[in-house]
Motif scaffolding. Structure first.
Motif, PDB file in Angstrom:
ATOM      1  N   MET A 450       0.864  -1.178   0.000  1.00  0.00           N
ATOM      2  CA  MET A 450       0.000   0.000   0.000  1.00  0.00           C
ATOM      3  C   MET A 450       0.903   1.231   0.000  1.00  0.00           C
ATOM      4  O   MET A 450       2.112   1.118   0.197  1.00  0.00           O
ATOM      5  N   ILE A 451       0.301   2.408  -0.160  1.00  0.00           N
ATOM      6  CA  ILE A 451       1.130   3.615  -0.064  1.00  0.00           C
ATOM      7  C   ILE A 451       0.679   4.495   1.102  1.00  0.00           C
ATOM      8  O   ILE A 451      -0.462   4.424   1.555  1.00  0.00           O
ATOM      9  N   ASN A 452       1.605   5.327   1.537  1.00  0.00           N
ATOM     10  CA  ASN A 452       1.283   6.366   2.519  1.00  0.00           C
ATOM     11  C   ASN A 452       0.947   7.633   1.743  1.00  0.00           C
ATOM     12  O   ASN A 452       1.605   7.955   0.751  1.00  0.00           O
ATOM     13  N   ALA A 453      -0.071   8.349   2.205  1.00  0.00           N
ATOM     14  CA  ALA A 453      -0.476   9.569   1.500  1.00  0.00           C
ATOM     15  C   ALA A 453      -1.037  10.557   2.520  1.00  0.00           C
ATOM     16  O   ALA A 453      -1.072  10.257   3.719  1.00  0.00           O
ATOM     17  N   GLY A 454      -1.461  11.704   2.028  1.00  0.00           N
ATOM     18  CA  GLY A 454      -2.011  12.686   2.962  1.00  0.00           C
ATOM     19  C   GLY A 454      -2.557  13.935   2.288  1.00  0.00           C
ATOM     20  O   GLY A 454      -3.167  14.766   2.932  1.00  0.00           O
ATOM     21  N   GLU A 682       8.712   4.276   8.035  1.00  0.00           N
ATOM     22  CA  GLU A 682       9.725   4.334   6.975  1.00  0.00           C
ATOM     23  C   GLU A 682      10.501   3.029   6.806  1.00  0.00           C
ATOM     24  O   GLU A 682      11.045   2.767   5.741  1.00  0.00           O
ATOM     25  N   LEU A 683      10.557   2.237   7.865  1.00  0.00           N
ATOM     26  CA  LEU A 683      11.328   0.993   7.813  1.00  0.00           C
ATOM     27  C   LEU A 683      10.905   0.117   6.630  1.00  0.00           C
ATOM     28  O   LEU A 683      11.732  -0.494   5.959  1.00  0.00           O
ATOM     29  N   ALA A 684       9.591   0.097   6.360  1.00  0.00           N
ATOM     30  CA  ALA A 684       9.082  -0.750   5.286  1.00  0.00           C
ATOM     31  C   ALA A 684       9.447  -0.199   3.913  1.00  0.00           C
ATOM     32  O   ALA A 684       9.371  -0.903   2.908  1.00  0.00           O
ATOM     33  N   SER A 685       9.822   1.073   3.861  1.00  0.00           N
ATOM     34  CA  SER A 685      10.106   1.703   2.570  1.00  0.00           C
ATOM     35  C   SER A 685      11.517   1.428   2.069  1.00  0.00           C
ATOM     36  O   SER A 685      11.893   1.870   0.995  1.00  0.00           O
ATOM     37  N   LYS A 686      12.313   0.750   2.881  1.00  0.00           N
ATOM     38  CA  LYS A 686      13.654   0.376   2.409  1.00  0.00           C
ATOM     39  C   LYS A 686      13.618  -1.112   2.120  1.00  0.00           C
ATOM     40  O   LYS A 686      13.147  -1.901   2.955  1.00  0.00           O
ATOM     41  N   PRO A 687      14.120  -1.531   0.955  1.00  0.00           N
ATOM     42  CA  PRO A 687      14.035  -2.959   0.623  1.00  0.00           C
ATOM     43  C   PRO A 687      14.573  -3.863   1.738  1.00  0.00           C
ATOM     44  O   PRO A 687      13.962  -4.885   2.038  1.00  0.00           O
ATOM     45  N   ILE A 688      15.664  -3.466   2.391  1.00  0.00           N
ATOM     46  CA  ILE A 688      16.209  -4.355   3.430  1.00  0.00           C
ATOM     47  C   ILE A 688      15.271  -4.405   4.647  1.00  0.00           C
ATOM     48  O   ILE A 688      15.102  -5.455   5.284  1.00  0.00           O
ATOM     49  N   SER A 702       2.900  -0.613   4.179  1.00  0.00           N
ATOM     50  CA  SER A 702       2.471   0.646   3.573  1.00  0.00           C
ATOM     51  C   SER A 702       3.707   1.521   3.399  1.00  0.00           C
ATOM     52  O   SER A 702       4.431   1.793   4.358  1.00  0.00           O
ATOM     53  N   LEU A 703       3.947   1.962   2.166  1.00  0.00           N
ATOM     54  CA  LEU A 703       5.237   2.562   1.823  1.00  0.00           C
ATOM     55  C   LEU A 703       5.114   3.980   1.271  1.00  0.00           C
ATOM     56  O   LEU A 703       4.056   4.373   0.795  1.00  0.00           O
ATOM     57  N   ALA A 704       6.234   4.660   1.277  1.00  0.00           N
ATOM     58  CA  ALA A 704       6.320   5.912   0.522  1.00  0.00           C
ATOM     59  C   ALA A 704       6.149   5.520  -0.941  1.00  0.00           C
ATOM     60  O   ALA A 704       6.708   4.504  -1.366  1.00  0.00           O
ATOM     61  N   PRO A 705       5.374   6.296  -1.721  1.00  0.00           N
ATOM     62  CA  PRO A 705       5.097   5.872  -3.100  1.00  0.00           C
ATOM     63  C   PRO A 705       6.356   5.527  -3.905  1.00  0.00           C
ATOM     64  O   PRO A 705       6.378   4.557  -4.654  1.00  0.00           O
ATOM     65  N   ALA A 707       8.892   4.120  -3.001  1.00  0.00           N
ATOM     66  CA  ALA A 707       9.537   2.881  -2.550  1.00  0.00           C
ATOM     67  C   ALA A 707       8.834   1.638  -3.088  1.00  0.00           C
ATOM     68  O   ALA A 707       9.365   0.532  -2.988  1.00  0.00           O
ATOM     69  N   VAL A 708       7.643   1.813  -3.658  1.00  0.00           N
ATOM     70  CA  VAL A 708       6.885   0.636  -4.091  1.00  0.00           C
ATOM     71  C   VAL A 708       7.657  -0.174  -5.130  1.00  0.00           C
ATOM     72  O   VAL A 708       7.779  -1.399  -5.009  1.00  0.00           O
ATOM     73  N   GLY A 709       8.226   0.504  -6.125  1.00  0.00           N
ATOM     74  CA  GLY A 709       8.978  -0.186  -7.181  1.00  0.00           C
ATOM     75  C   GLY A 709      10.136  -1.001  -6.618  1.00  0.00           C
ATOM     76  O   GLY A 709      10.189  -2.229  -6.799  1.00  0.00           O
ATOM     77  N   PRO A 710      11.077  -0.343  -5.910  1.00  0.00           N
ATOM     78  CA  PRO A 710      12.227  -1.080  -5.384  1.00  0.00           C
ATOM     79  C   PRO A 710      11.838  -2.218  -4.437  1.00  0.00           C
ATOM     80  O   PRO A 710      12.438  -3.297  -4.489  1.00  0.00           O
ATOM     81  N   VAL A 711      10.826  -2.002  -3.602  1.00  0.00           N
ATOM     82  CA  VAL A 711      10.443  -3.057  -2.655  1.00  0.00           C
ATOM     83  C   VAL A 711       9.795  -4.226  -3.402  1.00  0.00           C
ATOM     84  O   VAL A 711      10.071  -5.397  -3.126  1.00  0.00           O
ATOM     85  N   LYS A 712       8.974  -3.887  -4.407  1.00  0.00           N
ATOM     86  CA  LYS A 712       8.348  -4.986  -5.149  1.00  0.00           C
ATOM     87  C   LYS A 712       9.397  -5.796  -5.915  1.00  0.00           C
ATOM     88  O   LYS A 712       9.339  -7.031  -5.946  1.00  0.00           O
ATOM     89  N   ALA A 713      10.371  -5.105  -6.480  1.00  0.00           N
ATOM     90  CA  ALA A 713      11.435  -5.807  -7.212  1.00  0.00           C
ATOM     91  C   ALA A 713      12.126  -6.811  -6.280  1.00  0.00           C
ATOM     92  O   ALA A 713      12.431  -7.941  -6.685  1.00  0.00           O
ATOM     93  N   MET A 714      12.357  -6.405  -5.038  1.00  0.00           N
ATOM     94  CA  MET A 714      13.008  -7.295  -4.064  1.00  0.00           C
ATOM     95  C   MET A 714      12.098  -8.493  -3.755  1.00  0.00           C
ATOM     96  O   MET A 714      12.534  -9.649  -3.746  1.00  0.00           O
ATOM     97  N   ILE A 715      10.803  -8.197  -3.552  1.00  0.00           N
ATOM     98  CA  ILE A 715       9.844  -9.252  -3.183  1.00  0.00           C
ATOM     99  C   ILE A 715       9.771 -10.348  -4.253  1.00  0.00           C
ATOM    100  O   ILE A 715       9.733 -11.542  -3.941  1.00  0.00           O
ATOM    101  N   LEU A 716       9.777  -9.919  -5.520  1.00  0.00           N
ATOM    102  CA  LEU A 716       9.622 -10.893  -6.602  1.00  0.00           C
ATOM    103  C   LEU A 716      10.760 -11.916  -6.625  1.00  0.00           C
ATOM    104  O   LEU A 716      10.602 -13.021  -7.128  1.00  0.00           O
ATOM    105  N   ASP A 717      11.907 -11.524  -6.079  1.00  0.00           N
ATOM    106  CA  ASP A 717      13.052 -12.441  -6.062  1.00  0.00           C
ATOM    107  C   ASP A 717      13.228 -13.153  -4.720  1.00  0.00           C
ATOM    108  O   ASP A 717      14.179 -13.900  -4.527  1.00  0.00           O
TER     109      ASP A 717
END
Ligand code: PEP
Ligand code: MG
Length: 755
Positions: A450-454, A682-688, A702-705, A707-717
């Motif tokens: 998910m993303i964080n927004a406001g 913010e912890l979830a927004s870093k791939p590690i 729930s991530l900073a928008p 961060a979604v790409g980099p985190v998803k790339a990590m998850i897929l592997d």
């Protein structure tokens, strides 16, 4: 000295004629020094110009040996002229030769002169050169003469700034009007932007320096000061300080200066020398800026800033400028440069053309930084004197990763950055290609991202990232960027727009989390010793239920006919949750009684960000519909380390056993109680960080928008089961015995996971 030649006013009038003459730059300078020397009955008058290599070159002289012109070059730490330049302040001596800094150059023939008066040639607080008069006799130059020479220096500053003198310079030794400048500040938002400077508050250019009628100028000044004062009085009386986006105490400081006799006296004195009222304001302002740049005491610096602002207001008053900057004519690739800016002001610019932001002030937690993040523009803060060193249209690079600004960069530097931008764009494209791929690990675990927004400007991020919804909607952001308290109807409109755009995707609204570092400029703040531990978030909400109730009502109405998820920030005890939930029930009853359409379903949850909740999880989980872990605050409180203070915030590793044990316990308990849990810090927004959390059992992040790409790339592997097996013994092993981060990094490296 108002001798035969008529004093400063006559001098200025003659200078105006010289400026208008169709002669070469050198001739104009030569005539100028002759005029000044004659007018001030000085035997010597010389102009030194600061060059890009940081030295001072003699550009013209009357009295010293002519052969020395363009040959004599001084360092800024050399002699009295160097001292005037480096200190940006006048030096007035009856016997210069006894001064410790005195150093003479034999080629100038300067040794026979005793009296010395040197003034800096300043523009926007920057030194462009030095203007000197000298006499053989040990005479003392009067204050009036010093004043007159400073005024004359203004005319020279314009001449240098116009670029007219560059033709006289050797390559690499041009006047330092527009040098390459690199400044390091702090990163406010990730990203790199190349573009052109747009000043948020366009510099007011004065074309008319020399007064025709001094009495008339004095009257103009008087009238402008009177209007300025009454404007400030009215603003303070009305209490609508938000109109100017300032805090009340700033306005109080403005008013104090506006009534300050010293300031007024300086302005009046300057006009008396024969310049226009606006030129007088600029003169005094330039001195203030120069002082400000040398000032290290933050309090005094702040006060000088106030004075600078006030002078700007006065200039606008005199020249009839209105405050609105040129937002419409924003060029493509605009990089906004400002001393400081309110968040609402940034939202007024055309997002499509805005690439970056450079501020003289503004830390990472400032409200304008929040908006820059939501807009996704590269931003840096704490760039010293940024507005003073740029000219509109200058090329500039904003490096929001290192926190640097490169002004008028060299072609090499520009090429290096263009390459970096290309690389990032390529990576962005790769992430974009992942947008519609389900976020599932190699071993088949679905991880909901998910993303964080406001803010409203966050809305496009849902589609751009392909996120499953908004895991944390920080409702306080609307309050923080607004000039005044958002009305219930405005809150309702925002919430509905968010739900409309999200459609079937869930949105979790967090009720107002104000207090601590989240200050509302229009709300009187109670001074607190420890605001992070103070009267904030739900504490304020429960003590002032009117505010919280009207927000809940707006949320319930906006979600009519749909599902509403609402959660509370900073809950520290289950009783607080009960009380807050009761307010939701009350509002529901109220709306039902008045015949309003209600949400189909209301889920009520809480943030877990206060450590005390770790020891009430069983009780809490019986009551809530869901939990969301706020790792930012949780870590700050677990380690007693202020998250906004760089000195301590990076002292502890969030990927070490104590923190991970806490996060693990929350995930385990939630699962035992069959309640959903998300982590939205913010912890979830870093791939590690995401890797560690997934290994601990988290399935919704729930991530900073960005961060979604980099985190998803990590998850897929990732093989989630393998990661869980790795982390469990590490978290349980004696704290400090293993560096968990290193183990995770090694794990990622051998599995080809991009962190
Ligand atoms: C947190 O504390 O982790 C959180 C998500 O809330 P905020 O950053 O808004 O305090
Ligand atoms: Mg928090």
């Amino acid at each position: 000295m108002r001798g035969a030649l008529g004093g400063p006013r006559v001098l200025l009038r003659r200078l105006r004629e010289v400026m208008a003459e169709p002669v070469s730059a050198q001739e104009r300078l030569d005539k100028t020094v002759v005029l000044i020397a004659a007018n001030m009955v000085a035997e010597v008058c010389s102009v030194y110009v600061l060059r890009v290599d940081g030295t001072l070159e003699l550009y013209a002289t009357e009295g010293l040996k002519r052969e020395a012109v363009h040959l004599t070059v001084l360092r800024v730490d050399e002699g009295l002229v160097g001292l005037v330049a480096s200190e940006a302040t006048p030096i007035n001596l009856s016997d210069a030769q006894t001064h410790p800094a005195f150093a003479y150059r034999p080629e100038t023939g300067e040794e026979i002169y005793h009296a010395f008066l040197g003034v800096p040639i300043l523009r926007a607080g920057n030194t462009l050169g030095v203007l000197v008069v000298q006499n053989r006799a040990r005479r003392t130059y009067s204050e009036e003469e010093e004043e007159a020479l400073q005024t004359t220096a203004m005319v020279l500053a314009e001449m240098i700034a116009s670029g007219e003198l560059s033709a006289l310079a050797k390559p690499g030794a041009e006047p330092a009007v527009r040098p390459i400048v690199h400044r390091k500040g702090v990163a406010l938002n990730d990203g790199i932007a190349l573009g052109h400077v747009v000043l948020h508050e366009p510099r007011i250019t004065i074309t008319n320096f020399i007064a025709d009628d001094v009495q008339k100028e004095l009257k103009r000044l008087e009238a402008a000061v009177a209007t300025l004062r009454s404007d400030l009085d009215t603003m303070l009386e009305r209490g609508d300080v938000a109109e100017v986006g300032e805090h009340r105490d700033v306005l109080e400081a403005y008013r104090m200066f506006a009534y300050d006799r010293g300031w007024l006296h300086k302005l009046t004195e300057a006009v008396m020398t024969g310049i226009t009222a606006e030129a007088a304001v600029e003169r005094v302002q330039s001195d203030t800026r120069a002082r400000m740049l040398r000032q290290t005491d933050p309090y005094l610096r702040e006060r000088l800033h106030d004075l600078d602002d006030l002078a700007n207001r006065l200039l606008r008053q005199l020249l009839g400028y209105d405050h609105a900057p040129a937002r419409e004519q924003l060029p493509d690739n605009a990089i906004l440069v400002a001393r400081m800016m309110g968040p609402a002001a940034l939202l007024d610019y055309d997002r499509k053309k805005l690439r970056g932001l450079v501020l003289e002030e503004g830390g990472p937690t400032s409200h304008v930084a929040i908006v820059a993040r939501a807009l996704g523009i590269a931003a840096v803060g704490e760039i010293e004197n940024a507005t003073g060193i740029v000219e509109p249209g200058d090329a500039i690079i904003v490096d929001g990763i290192s926190g640097e600004a490169h002004i008028r960069p060299s072609p090499d530097m520009e090429a290096a950055y263009i390459e970096r931008v290309r690389l990032r764009a390529r990576r962005q494209l790769q992430y974009l290609a992942l947008r519609d791929r389900p976020s599932v690990t190699r071993d088949g675990e679905a991880i909901t991202l998910m993303i964080n927004a406001g803010l409203l400007v966050d809305l496009p991020h849902i589609a751009e990232t392909g996120a499953a919804g908004i895991g944390l909607f920080r409702t306080e952001l609307q309050f923080m960027v607004a000039a005044q308290f958002p009305r219930a109807s405005e809150q309702f409109a925002l919430y509905r727009a968010i739900l409309d755009t999200a459609g079937a995707r869930p949105v979790t609204f967090r009720t107002l989390d104000i207090g601590g570092d989240k200050v509302l400029p229009y709300m009187r703040n109670v001074e607190e010793e420890n605001p992070a531990l103070g009267w904030r978030a739900i504490r304020l909400g429960l003590d002032r239920p009117g505010l919280l109730r009207s927000q809940l009502r707006a949320l319930l109405r906006a979600a009519a006919g749909r599902e509403l998820k609402v959660m509370f920030p900073m809950i520290a005890a289950v009783q607080e949750f009960d009380a807050a939930k009761q307010l939701v029930e009350r509002e529901l009853t109220h709306l039902r009684r008045h015949g309003h359409k209600l949400p189909d379903r209301v889920e009520v949850g809480t943030m877990v960000e206060v450590p005390a909740l770790l020891f009430q999880l069983d009780e809490l989980l019986k009551r809530v519909d869901f939990l969301s872990v706020g790792s930012n605050d949780m870590l700050q409180f677990l380690y007693a380390a202020d998250r906004g203070n760089a000195r301590v915030s990076e002292r502890f590793d969030p990927l070490s056993a104590p923190a991970l044990r806490a996060f693990s316990m929350i995930a385990r308990k939630a699962s035992e109680h069959g309640k959903p849990v998300t982590l939205c810090g913010e912890l979830a927004s870093k791939p590690i960080g995401a890797l560690a959390l997934i290994a601990l059992g988290y399935r919704v992040l729930s991530l900073a928008p960005s961060a979604v790409g980099p985190v998803k790339a990590m998850i897929l592997d990732l093989d989630a089961r393998e990661a869980a097996k790795l982390i469990a013994p590490l978290v349980e092993s004696p704290a400090g015995s293993v560096a968990i981060r290193e183990k995770l990094e090694a794990f990622a490296a051998t599995r080809g996971l991009a962190l």
